[in-house]
Design a protein around this motif. Sequence first.
Motif, PDB file in Angstrom:
ATOM      1  N   VAL A  92       0.862  -1.183   0.000  1.00 48.17           N
ATOM      2  CA  VAL A  92       0.000   0.000   0.000  1.00 48.17           C
ATOM      3  C   VAL A  92       0.900   1.235   0.000  1.00 48.17           C
ATOM      4  CG1 VAL A  92      -1.937  -1.127   1.129  1.00 48.17           C
ATOM      5  CG2 VAL A  92      -0.182  -0.064   2.531  1.00 48.17           C
ATOM      6  N   THR A  93       0.456   2.246  -0.720  1.00 44.83           N
ATOM      7  CA  THR A  93       1.229   3.475  -0.839  1.00 44.83           C
ATOM      8  C   THR A  93       0.346   4.657  -0.491  1.00 44.83           C
ATOM      9  OG1 THR A  93       2.507   2.473  -2.646  1.00 44.83           O
ATOM     10  CG2 THR A  93       2.683   4.853  -2.369  1.00 44.83           C
ATOM     11  N   ASP A  94       0.813   5.523   0.414  1.00 39.64           N
ATOM     12  CA  ASP A  94       0.001   6.684   0.783  1.00 39.64           C
ATOM     13  C   ASP A  94       0.313   7.860  -0.142  1.00 39.64           C
ATOM     14  OD1 ASP A  94       2.348   7.869   1.706  1.00 39.64           O
ATOM     15  OD2 ASP A  94       1.927   7.501   3.815  1.00 39.64           O
ATOM     16  N   SER A  95      -0.356   8.974   0.106  1.00 33.76           N
ATOM     17  CA  SER A  95      -0.252  10.130  -0.791  1.00 33.76           C
ATOM     18  C   SER A  95       1.142  10.748  -0.791  1.00 33.76           C
ATOM     19  CB  SER A  95      -1.286  11.188  -0.386  1.00 33.76           C
ATOM     20  OG  SER A  95      -1.100  11.585   0.973  1.00 33.76           O
ATOM     21  N   SER A  96       1.912  10.505   0.263  1.00 36.71           N
ATOM     22  CA  SER A  96       3.270  11.056   0.323  1.00 36.71           C
ATOM     23  C   SER A  96       4.310  10.107  -0.255  1.00 36.71           C
ATOM     24  CB  SER A  96       3.631  11.394   1.774  1.00 36.71           C
ATOM     25  OG  SER A  96       3.689  10.207   2.564  1.00 36.71           O
ATOM     26  N   GLY A  97       3.843   8.930  -0.711  1.00 36.01           N
ATOM     27  CA  GLY A  97       4.757   7.964  -1.317  1.00 36.01           C
ATOM     28  C   GLY A  97       5.308   6.941  -0.359  1.00 36.01           C
ATOM     29  N   LYS A  98       4.951   7.047   0.904  1.00 42.20           N
ATOM     30  CA  LYS A  98       5.404   6.050   1.866  1.00 42.20           C
ATOM     31  C   LYS A  98       4.667   4.734   1.638  1.00 42.20           C
ATOM     32  CE  LYS A  98       6.494   9.504   5.371  1.00 42.20           C
ATOM     33  NZ  LYS A  98       6.123  10.070   6.682  1.00 42.20           N
ATOM     34  N   LYS A  99       5.369   3.624   1.842  1.00 42.79           N
ATOM     35  CA  LYS A  99       4.831   2.304   1.504  1.00 42.79           C
ATOM     36  C   LYS A  99       4.813   1.390   2.724  1.00 42.79           C
ATOM     37  CE  LYS A  99       6.606   2.549  -3.235  1.00 42.79           C
ATOM     38  NZ  LYS A  99       5.296   2.603  -3.914  1.00 42.79           N
ATOM     39  N   LYS A 100       3.861   0.470   2.679  1.00 43.82           N
ATOM     40  CA  LYS A 100       3.772  -0.558   3.709  1.00 43.82           C
ATOM     41  C   LYS A 100       3.429  -1.875   3.028  1.00 43.82           C
ATOM     42  CE  LYS A 100       1.314  -1.732   7.992  1.00 43.82           C
ATOM     43  NZ  LYS A 100       0.283  -1.280   8.962  1.00 43.82           N
ATOM     44  N   ARG A 101       4.058  -2.954   3.472  1.00 48.31           N
ATOM     45  CA  ARG A 101       3.856  -4.256   2.827  1.00 48.31           C
ATOM     46  C   ARG A 101       3.086  -5.190   3.744  1.00 48.31           C
ATOM     47  NH1 ARG A 101       9.035  -7.352   0.651  1.00 48.31           N
ATOM     48  NH2 ARG A 101       9.537  -7.295   2.887  1.00 48.31           N
ATOM     49  N   TYR A 102       2.110  -5.896   3.156  1.00 53.47           N
ATOM     50  CA  TYR A 102       1.346  -6.929   3.854  1.00 53.47           C
ATOM     51  C   TYR A 102       1.688  -8.292   3.253  1.00 53.47           C
ATOM     52  CZ  TYR A 102      -1.807  -3.375   5.853  1.00 53.47           C
ATOM     53  OH  TYR A 102      -2.342  -2.315   6.532  1.00 53.47           O
ATOM     54  N   VAL A 103       1.753  -9.302   4.108  1.00 56.47           N
ATOM     55  CA  VAL A 103       1.902 -10.691   3.665  1.00 56.47           C
ATOM     56  C   VAL A 103       0.516 -11.327   3.641  1.00 56.47           C
ATOM     57  CG1 VAL A 103       2.893 -12.950   4.201  1.00 56.47           C
ATOM     58  CG2 VAL A 103       4.222 -10.861   4.614  1.00 56.47           C
ATOM     59  N   VAL A 104       0.164 -11.956   2.525  1.00 65.10           N
ATOM     60  CA  VAL A 104      -1.154 -12.580   2.357  1.00 65.10           C
ATOM     61  C   VAL A 104      -0.975 -14.091   2.358  1.00 65.10           C
ATOM     62  CG1 VAL A 104      -3.217 -12.744   0.921  1.00 65.10           C
ATOM     63  CG2 VAL A 104      -1.895 -10.611   0.970  1.00 65.10           C
ATOM     64  N   ASN A 105      -1.535 -14.745   3.377  1.00 66.55           N
ATOM     65  CA  ASN A 105      -1.452 -16.203   3.505  1.00 66.55           C
ATOM     66  C   ASN A 105      -2.822 -16.832   3.303  1.00 66.55           C
ATOM     67  OD1 ASN A 105       1.335 -16.493   4.138  1.00 66.55           O
ATOM     68  ND2 ASN A 105       0.931 -15.785   6.213  1.00 66.55           N
ATOM     69  N   THR A 106      -2.884 -17.831   2.449  1.00 66.59           N
ATOM     70  CA  THR A 106      -4.108 -18.602   2.239  1.00 66.59           C
ATOM     71  C   THR A 106      -3.792 -20.056   2.525  1.00 66.59           C
ATOM     72  OG1 THR A 106      -4.765 -17.077   0.470  1.00 66.59           O
ATOM     73  CG2 THR A 106      -5.969 -19.152   0.635  1.00 66.59           C
ATOM     74  N   ASP A 107      -4.240 -20.542   3.665  1.00 70.12           N
ATOM     75  CA  ASP A 107      -3.979 -21.923   4.074  1.00 70.12           C
ATOM     76  C   ASP A 107      -5.209 -22.762   3.779  1.00 70.12           C
ATOM     77  OD1 ASP A 107      -1.466 -21.344   4.948  1.00 70.12           O
ATOM     78  OD2 ASP A 107      -2.089 -20.954   7.010  1.00 70.12           O
ATOM     79  N   ARG A 108      -5.027 -23.813   3.023  1.00 75.64           N
ATOM     80  CA  ARG A 108      -6.125 -24.717   2.714  1.00 75.64           C
ATOM     81  C   ARG A 108      -6.078 -25.906   3.658  1.00 75.64           C
ATOM     82  NH1 ARG A 108      -6.207 -27.093  -2.643  1.00 75.64           N
ATOM     83  NH2 ARG A 108      -8.457 -27.114  -2.495  1.00 75.64           N
ATOM     84  N   GLN A 109      -7.207 -26.189   4.280  1.00 74.33           N
ATOM     85  CA  GLN A 109      -7.298 -27.399   5.093  1.00 74.33           C
ATOM     86  C   GLN A 109      -6.919 -28.598   4.241  1.00 74.33           C
ATOM     87  OE1 GLN A 109     -10.811 -27.766   7.556  1.00 74.33           O
ATOM     88  NE2 GLN A 109     -11.045 -29.890   7.013  1.00 74.33           N
ATOM     89  N   VAL A 110      -6.195 -29.538   4.807  1.00 64.24           N
ATOM     90  CA  VAL A 110      -5.769 -30.708   4.029  1.00 64.24           C
ATOM     91  C   VAL A 110      -6.972 -31.615   3.798  1.00 64.24           C
ATOM     92  CG1 VAL A 110      -4.268 -32.715   3.980  1.00 64.24           C
ATOM     93  CG2 VAL A 110      -3.437 -30.572   4.941  1.00 64.24           C
ATOM     94  N   PHE A 111      -7.419 -31.659   2.556  1.00 64.36           N
ATOM     95  CA  PHE A 111      -8.522 -32.538   2.178  1.00 64.36           C
ATOM     96  C   PHE A 111      -7.910 -33.849   1.690  1.00 64.36           C
ATOM     97  CE2 PHE A 111     -10.049 -28.191   1.471  1.00 64.36           C
ATOM     98  CZ  PHE A 111     -11.221 -28.205   2.217  1.00 64.36           C
ATOM     99  N   LYS A 112      -7.991 -34.872   2.506  1.00 70.95           N
ATOM    100  CA  LYS A 112      -7.327 -36.129   2.157  1.00 70.95           C
ATOM    101  C   LYS A 112      -8.071 -36.882   1.055  1.00 70.95           C
ATOM    102  CE  LYS A 112      -5.146 -36.708   6.675  1.00 70.95           C
ATOM    103  NZ  LYS A 112      -4.963 -37.595   7.857  1.00 70.95           N
ATOM    104  N   LEU A 113      -9.399 -36.684   0.991  1.00 74.21           N
ATOM    105  CA  LEU A 113     -10.167 -37.312  -0.080  1.00 74.21           C
ATOM    106  C   LEU A 113     -10.131 -36.428  -1.322  1.00 74.21           C
ATOM    107  CD1 LEU A 113     -13.378 -38.536   1.804  1.00 74.21           C
ATOM    108  CD2 LEU A 113     -11.355 -39.876   1.177  1.00 74.21           C
ATOM    109  N   PRO A 114     -10.273 -37.021  -2.507  1.00 79.82           N
ATOM    110  CA  PRO A 114     -10.434 -36.191  -3.700  1.00 79.82           C
ATOM    111  C   PRO A 114     -11.656 -35.292  -3.548  1.00 79.82           C
ATOM    112  CG  PRO A 114     -10.033 -38.494  -4.294  1.00 79.82           C
ATOM    113  CD  PRO A 114     -10.254 -38.465  -2.818  1.00 79.82           C
ATOM    114  N   ILE A 115     -11.556 -34.076  -4.059  1.00 81.04           N
ATOM    115  CA  ILE A 115     -12.657 -33.133  -3.991  1.00 81.04           C
ATOM    116  C   ILE A 115     -13.321 -33.056  -5.359  1.00 81.04           C
ATOM    117  CG2 ILE A 115     -13.348 -30.753  -3.537  1.00 81.04           C
ATOM    118  CD1 ILE A 115     -10.813 -30.480  -1.851  1.00 81.04           C
ATOM    119  N   VAL A 116     -14.621 -33.317  -5.410  1.00 78.21           N
ATOM    120  CA  VAL A 116     -15.404 -33.159  -6.636  1.00 78.21           C
ATOM    121  C   VAL A 116     -16.119 -31.823  -6.545  1.00 78.21           C
ATOM    122  CG1 VAL A 116     -17.368 -34.026  -7.948  1.00 78.21           C
ATOM    123  CG2 VAL A 116     -15.660 -35.618  -7.054  1.00 78.21           C
ATOM    124  N   ASN A 117     -15.797 -30.935  -7.478  1.00 74.45           N
ATOM    125  CA  ASN A 117     -16.426 -29.620  -7.540  1.00 74.45           C
ATOM    126  C   ASN A 117     -17.425 -29.588  -8.687  1.00 74.45           C
ATOM    127  OD1 ASN A 117     -14.758 -27.782  -5.598  1.00 74.45           O
ATOM    128  ND2 ASN A 117     -13.215 -28.923  -6.753  1.00 74.45           N
TER     129      ASN A 117
END
Length: 248
Positions: A92-117
């Motif tokens: 993210v960048t503010d109006s003065s140009g200063k920046k901040k970084r976020y880490v985005v984690n997406t953890d999927r539960q371990v589905f041991k069976l095949p998943i039919v979608n």
Amino acid sequence: KTVYSSECEVRITYFALSADKNQYLISPIEYAIDEDKETIYLNVTYDNYADVFTLSNAFIDINTENGSVSFDEADTNADGSINLTHTVRCVVTDSSGKKKRYVVNTDRQVFKLPIVNIYLENMNSVSSIDRDVYTNMTFFADCSGSAEYDSTNIINGKIRGRGNSTWGWEKKPYKIKLDEKASLLGLSENRDWILLANYVDKSLIRNTVAYEMGKEMDYLSWTPTQYPVDLFINGVYQGVYSMGEHME
């Protein structure tokens, strides 16, 4: 070199998979935001489900107090979607140009069976599936949690109900007909497949065990094969089903 500052005045206040832009989502799925740790997090479970295709090509709704948001080029697909199947970072960048970084984690539960979608045409409700008339659908099997089987690509097809007395039960069995032949769960290519609900079988494996016993009997010319799978229709968990060959 990019310099990140704790003085950056921009904060991400909302981060979610968009229901309007992601084809296979009925409602948005919101991530949790930990401002202190500069982390955005989602744990994908049976109750909060997004399939691997959606996560690989995710369109995101983001709200900030002010400023702009960008993602690393390596995580951004050609159509502007983001690949969330691994850890990504956004800035993210503010109006003065200063920046901040976020880490985005997406953890999927371990589905041991095949998943039919299965996704119904126009995301119609599961109750719209008829026993005698086919409904158009999109199908794919996600076997990423199992080393035994290969996942499939997205395949168009049709689905209808099956059974007589079993069709009146709360958990309903289905028959699917793919537009093109496909090998599912390592079985021979075919267009016709069944999904047995096993509603009165609390073990969920009686049919599978019976078929496996049948294969040990030399005098039977052929016995169908079935394997347990987790079934999701329109992203909603339907339970453990037995998926296998259709007897014709």
